[in-house]
Design a protein around this motif. Structure first.
Motif, PDB file in Angstrom:
ATOM      1  N   GLN A 113      11.244  -5.617  10.212  1.00  0.00           N
ATOM      2  CA  GLN A 113      10.944  -5.148   8.315  1.00  0.00           C
ATOM      3  C   GLN A 113      10.607  -4.374   8.254  1.00  0.00           C
ATOM      4  N   VAL A 114       8.658  -3.641   8.531  1.00  0.00           N
ATOM      5  CA  VAL A 114       8.568  -2.675   8.186  1.00  0.00           C
ATOM      6  C   VAL A 114       8.725  -1.462   9.034  1.00  0.00           C
ATOM      7  N   ARG A 115      10.114  -1.356  10.165  1.00  0.00           N
ATOM      8  CA  ARG A 115      10.160   0.138  11.092  1.00  0.00           C
ATOM      9  C   ARG A 115      10.863   0.469   9.387  1.00  0.00           C
ATOM     10  N   PRO A 116      11.603   0.134   8.545  1.00  0.00           N
ATOM     11  CA  PRO A 116      12.774   1.379   8.239  1.00  0.00           C
ATOM     12  C   PRO A 116      11.847   1.585   7.011  1.00  0.00           C
ATOM     13  N   LEU A 166       8.000   6.553   5.024  1.00  0.00           N
ATOM     14  CA  LEU A 166       7.939   7.187   3.721  1.00  0.00           C
ATOM     15  C   LEU A 166       6.340   6.866   3.289  1.00  0.00           C
ATOM     16  N   GLU A 167       5.801   7.728   2.159  1.00  0.00           N
ATOM     17  CA  GLU A 167       4.584   7.557   1.610  1.00  0.00           C
ATOM     18  C   GLU A 167       3.930   6.201   1.034  1.00  0.00           C
ATOM     19  N   PRO A 168       2.890   6.278   1.142  1.00  0.00           N
ATOM     20  CA  PRO A 168       2.234   4.976   1.152  1.00  0.00           C
ATOM     21  C   PRO A 168       2.766   4.187  -0.347  1.00  0.00           C
ATOM     22  N   GLU A 197       6.283   0.469  -2.550  1.00  0.00           N
ATOM     23  CA  GLU A 197       7.981   0.347  -4.488  1.00  0.00           C
ATOM     24  C   GLU A 197       8.952  -0.067  -3.683  1.00  0.00           C
ATOM     25  N   VAL A 198       9.322  -0.238  -2.112  1.00  0.00           N
ATOM     26  CA  VAL A 198       9.973  -0.485  -1.202  1.00  0.00           C
ATOM     27  C   VAL A 198       9.860  -2.218  -1.300  1.00  0.00           C
ATOM     28  N   TRP A 199       8.629  -2.941  -0.973  1.00  0.00           N
ATOM     29  CA  TRP A 199       8.571  -3.974  -0.081  1.00  0.00           C
ATOM     30  C   TRP A 199       8.754  -5.229  -1.192  1.00  0.00           C
ATOM     31  N   ILE A 234      16.273   3.871  -2.073  1.00  0.00           N
ATOM     32  CA  ILE A 234      14.769   5.328  -2.208  1.00  0.00           C
ATOM     33  C   ILE A 234      15.202   6.927  -1.709  1.00  0.00           C
ATOM     34  N   MET A 235      15.962   7.036  -0.455  1.00  0.00           N
ATOM     35  CA  MET A 235      16.059   7.747   0.561  1.00  0.00           C
ATOM     36  C   MET A 235      17.043   8.907  -0.621  1.00  0.00           C
ATOM     37  N   GLU A 236      18.215   8.571  -1.334  1.00  0.00           N
ATOM     38  CA  GLU A 236      18.909   8.735  -1.840  1.00  0.00           C
ATOM     39  C   GLU A 236      18.416   9.417  -3.405  1.00  0.00           C
TER      40      GLU A 236
END
Length: 201
Positions: free
Chosen positions: A147-150, A154-156, A161-163, A187-189
């Protein structure tokens, strides 16, 4: 002269309720015109409620399961950083393969995941006891490294925000790795830097 008899053949087992001997039928089965549709009385089994101690034990054990990947990542970090493998192995990679049966990459995944997990525990949880940070009423936290790997690159702040977005999409439950990956891709896009390089003709 003896009469010839054909060899015995195995009979197929008949499972139809109509072929059962009435004497063998369970007394709990109500008589019916069609035995195949007989009604069976099953006594209800009362399941006792958990005691307060059992509830407490269950929560503690659930937290241990949920934090397992985090604890593994923290332990691997310390083993690597302090080079506690040096008495038996030349490299951390060899040590991980021989001792735990997994690759350096797997160890790195766990180490990175532990860092993300630790970062996620800071989302509005400064007043929660540190040892008990896990899936609870105040915060939903990851329960597996996948669940965390992706989020590891990313920045902290982006990780948080993602989680939070992933938890929301999962209906307030622990999101799957697929949901987290989808949110990370969005978010990456969104944060892609447009190509502004100048071309000279």
């Amino acid at each position: 002269m003896d009469k010839w008899t054909p060899p015995l053949r195995k009979r197929k087992k008949v499972t139809s309720a109509t072929s059962l001997d009435p004497g063998l039928l369970n007394s709990d089965i109500a008589p019916s015109e069609n035995p195949a549709s007989a009604i069976i009385d099953v006594p209800a089994v009362e399941v006792p409620e958990l005691t307060e101690q059992e509830i407490s034990d269950r929560l503690l054990l659930e937290r241990k399961v949920e934090r397992a990947f985090f604890e593994a990542g923290k332990a691997l970090t310390e083993l690597r950083d302090r080079r506690l493998y040096r008495s038996t192995h030349k490299t951390f990679e060899e040590y991980c393969r021989d001792r735990f049966g997994h690759s350096r990459q797997q160890s790195n995944y766990l180490i990175a995941a532990a860092g993300v997990y630790e970062n996620l525990t800071t989302i509005g949880c400064q007043n929660v006891a540190n040892e008990n940070l896990t899936t609870n009423g105040s915060q939903i936290l990851p329960t597996s490294e996948r669940q965390v790997r992706p989020m590891t690159k990313l920045e902290p702040q982006e990780q948080q925000e993602v989680w939070l977005t992933a938890v929301e999409l999962a209906g307030g439950k622990v999101p799957s790795a697929r949901i987290v990956t989808d949110v990370v891709q969005r978010i990456m896009e969104r944060t892609k830097v447009p190509n502004t390089s100048i071309r000279f003709s």
